[in-house]
Motif scaffolding. Sequence first.
Motif, mmCIF file in Angstrom:
data_model
loop_
_atom_site.group_PDB
_atom_site.id
_atom_site.type_symbol
_atom_site.label_atom_id
_atom_site.label_comp_id
_atom_site.label_asym_id
_atom_site.label_seq_id
_atom_site.Cartn_x
_atom_site.Cartn_y
_atom_site.Cartn_z
ATOM 1 N N ALA A 15 -12.641 -29.283 24.641
ATOM 2 C CA ALA A 15 -11.270 -29.698 24.964
ATOM 3 C C ALA A 15 -10.920 -29.464 26.425
ATOM 4 O O ALA A 15 -9.916 -29.994 26.909
ATOM 5 N N THR A 16 -11.732 -28.700 27.146
ATOM 6 C CA THR A 16 -11.481 -28.499 28.580
ATOM 7 C C THR A 16 -11.992 -29.674 29.411
ATOM 8 O O THR A 16 -11.623 -29.810 30.580
ATOM 9 N N ILE A 17 -12.840 -30.506 28.837
ATOM 10 C CA ILE A 17 -13.408 -31.646 29.565
ATOM 11 C C ILE A 17 -12.419 -32.801 29.474
ATOM 12 O O ILE A 17 -12.280 -33.445 28.429
ATOM 13 N N GLY A 18 -11.701 -33.023 30.555
ATOM 14 C CA GLY A 18 -10.633 -34.023 30.559
ATOM 15 C C GLY A 18 -9.293 -33.468 30.131
ATOM 16 O O GLY A 18 -8.380 -34.234 29.794
ATOM 17 N N GLY A 24 -3.451 -31.554 26.137
ATOM 18 C CA GLY A 24 -4.108 -32.716 25.561
ATOM 19 C C GLY A 24 -5.440 -32.972 26.243
ATOM 20 O O GLY A 24 -5.962 -32.128 26.988
ATOM 21 N N VAL A 25 -5.987 -34.159 26.002
ATOM 22 C CA VAL A 25 -7.243 -34.587 26.633
ATOM 23 C C VAL A 25 -7.122 -36.070 26.974
ATOM 24 O O VAL A 25 -6.655 -36.866 26.166
ATOM 25 N N ASP A 26 -7.557 -36.423 28.182
ATOM 26 C CA ASP A 26 -7.607 -37.824 28.613
ATOM 27 C C ASP A 26 -9.057 -38.121 28.988
ATOM 28 O O ASP A 26 -9.502 -37.807 30.083
ATOM 29 N N ARG A 27 -9.782 -38.720 28.064
ATOM 30 C CA ARG A 27 -11.228 -38.899 28.229
ATOM 31 C C ARG A 27 -11.594 -40.253 27.619
ATOM 32 O O ARG A 27 -12.183 -40.356 26.551
ATOM 33 N N GLN A 28 -11.215 -41.307 28.324
ATOM 34 C CA GLN A 28 -11.392 -42.648 27.787
ATOM 35 C C GLN A 28 -12.853 -43.099 27.875
ATOM 36 O O GLN A 28 -13.632 -42.583 28.669
ATOM 37 N N ALA A 29 -13.187 -44.066 27.052
ATOM 38 C CA ALA A 29 -14.580 -44.475 26.881
ATOM 39 C C ALA A 29 -15.222 -44.916 28.187
ATOM 40 O O ALA A 29 -14.646 -45.705 28.953
ATOM 41 N N ALA A 30 -16.415 -44.390 28.440
ATOM 42 C CA ALA A 30 -17.260 -44.776 29.568
ATOM 43 C C ALA A 30 -16.624 -44.489 30.923
ATOM 44 O O ALA A 30 -16.952 -45.125 31.918
ATOM 45 N N THR A 31 -15.701 -43.534 30.963
ATOM 46 C CA THR A 31 -15.212 -43.009 32.242
ATOM 47 C C THR A 31 -16.103 -41.834 32.647
ATOM 48 O O THR A 31 -16.961 -41.381 31.890
ATOM 49 N N ASP A 32 -15.890 -41.320 33.853
ATOM 50 C CA ASP A 32 -16.680 -40.178 34.322
ATOM 51 C C ASP A 32 -16.521 -38.983 33.393
ATOM 52 O O ASP A 32 -17.485 -38.256 33.128
ATOM 53 N N LEU A 33 -15.299 -38.766 32.896
ATOM 54 C CA LEU A 33 -15.079 -37.628 32.000
ATOM 55 C C LEU A 33 -15.772 -37.830 30.662
ATOM 56 O O LEU A 33 -16.276 -36.870 30.065
ATOM 57 N N ALA A 168 -23.515 -48.213 32.092
ATOM 58 C CA ALA A 168 -24.581 -48.011 33.080
ATOM 59 C C ALA A 168 -24.134 -47.054 34.178
ATOM 60 O O ALA A 168 -24.910 -46.197 34.629
ATOM 61 N N ASP A 169 -22.873 -47.177 34.601
ATOM 62 C CA ASP A 169 -22.359 -46.330 35.682
ATOM 63 C C ASP A 169 -22.376 -44.851 35.323
ATOM 64 O O ASP A 169 -22.544 -43.997 36.204
ATOM 65 N N ILE A 170 -22.172 -44.530 34.049
ATOM 66 C CA ILE A 170 -22.184 -43.110 33.667
ATOM 67 C C ILE A 170 -23.534 -42.678 33.083
ATOM 68 O O ILE A 170 -23.696 -41.531 32.660
ATOM 69 N N GLY A 171 -24.497 -43.609 33.066
ATOM 70 C CA GLY A 171 -25.843 -43.258 32.626
ATOM 71 C C GLY A 171 -26.071 -43.287 31.136
ATOM 72 O O GLY A 171 -27.014 -42.658 30.637
#
Length: 416
Positions: A15-18, A24-33, A168-171
Amino acid sequence: MSQDAAFLTDFHHAATIGATDNDGVDRQAATDLDGDVRRWFAGWFQDRGRRVLVDEIGNMFGLFEWREGAPFVLVGSHLDTQPLGGRFDGSYGVIAGMHVAAQIDEAITAGDQEAPRYNLAVVNWFNEEGARFAPSVMGSSVFAGLFELEQMLDVQDLEGVSVRKALADIGFLGSDDGPEAVGYAEIHIEQGRILEREGIDLGVVDRSWYTQKLDIEVLGEQSHTGATAMADRRDALVGASEIVLMVRQVTQDFPEEALVSSVGQLVVEPNSPIVVARRVHLVADLRSGDPEIVQQARQTLLDKIEALAARDNLVINVKDFDVRPIRHFPTAGVELAESVVEGLGLTSRRVQTMAGHDSVALNTMVPSAMLFIPSVDGVSHCEREFSTDEDMVKGLAALKGLVQEMLSGKFVDDGR
């Protein structure tokens, strides 16, 4: 550290990632987070000497292989979130699955139980939320054969970035084949208040609701907000605003809570403070346990939208989008889950899921089961989303019991 404590430690770390300022958490699909939490997920398995597969749509599978060549029971959920979303939606199910797998593996390694009939794969499905890329439940639907891979890879976000490029950008644009699946289990927060209101430990999902979305494009004419006479304006945003209210008001044509509907996103062009909007794009979401209610609401909206377009000299294009029928979960799985919960001394009741979940997609492919734990105040998709540690631990025990039974062939063998 106890097994429950280890689970809670990993859950609260993820839960600390983003993390947002309001828990809360903001960790949308295929973003850096999303990439960061994916690398944490992969590392967790690699630290335990386990393989991780990434398929062509970005689904991740952490493998516990006890019998060479045996197929897999899948357990998991998703790690992507809504914008300013909660810590629990999706993540709870993935991390619970990780720790169920670890606990079972520990018992097998210690000689406390024999290797089960099937292997176990813990899954992080790609883009369940559909916040950045529509439609939602994307990764699991591709895996289940409901969505076409290349079509989904070509989907673009509002900035014109495709799923293919973003992964691809996030591997994590993978090339692995997913594991051979024979069954699927998922645990999730309820995102409603039935369990909390009735003081029940766990919900056993027996079916999903019917979903109908409308893709709506409102076309007017761009003009000056200060210089154009009111009678000469063709304001797409005014028209779209009326449609937003129509979508809410149509629920009043039916018994209370028989239909839920909303518009969650507006794209306004040119979105300038001194320009009358020329185009607005929006998606209306209609859901009910009765498909006929949704169809009646849809027709009411189409009729009202047609009248609005004629009255205000607008062009309004409406297309059906992301229509999902009711999916019934197999009775054998529902009864097995109820038996497991009862054996733990916990209470359960059958519930329907109004929201879409990866289990609904997998249920079309392999025997699937889904459990809910209570949500405080029934709140979800926001930073205030909350479930207690105590409820999460109860759910972990229930999920472990259910997965153990499925690994031995219970319920799973019905589909083979």
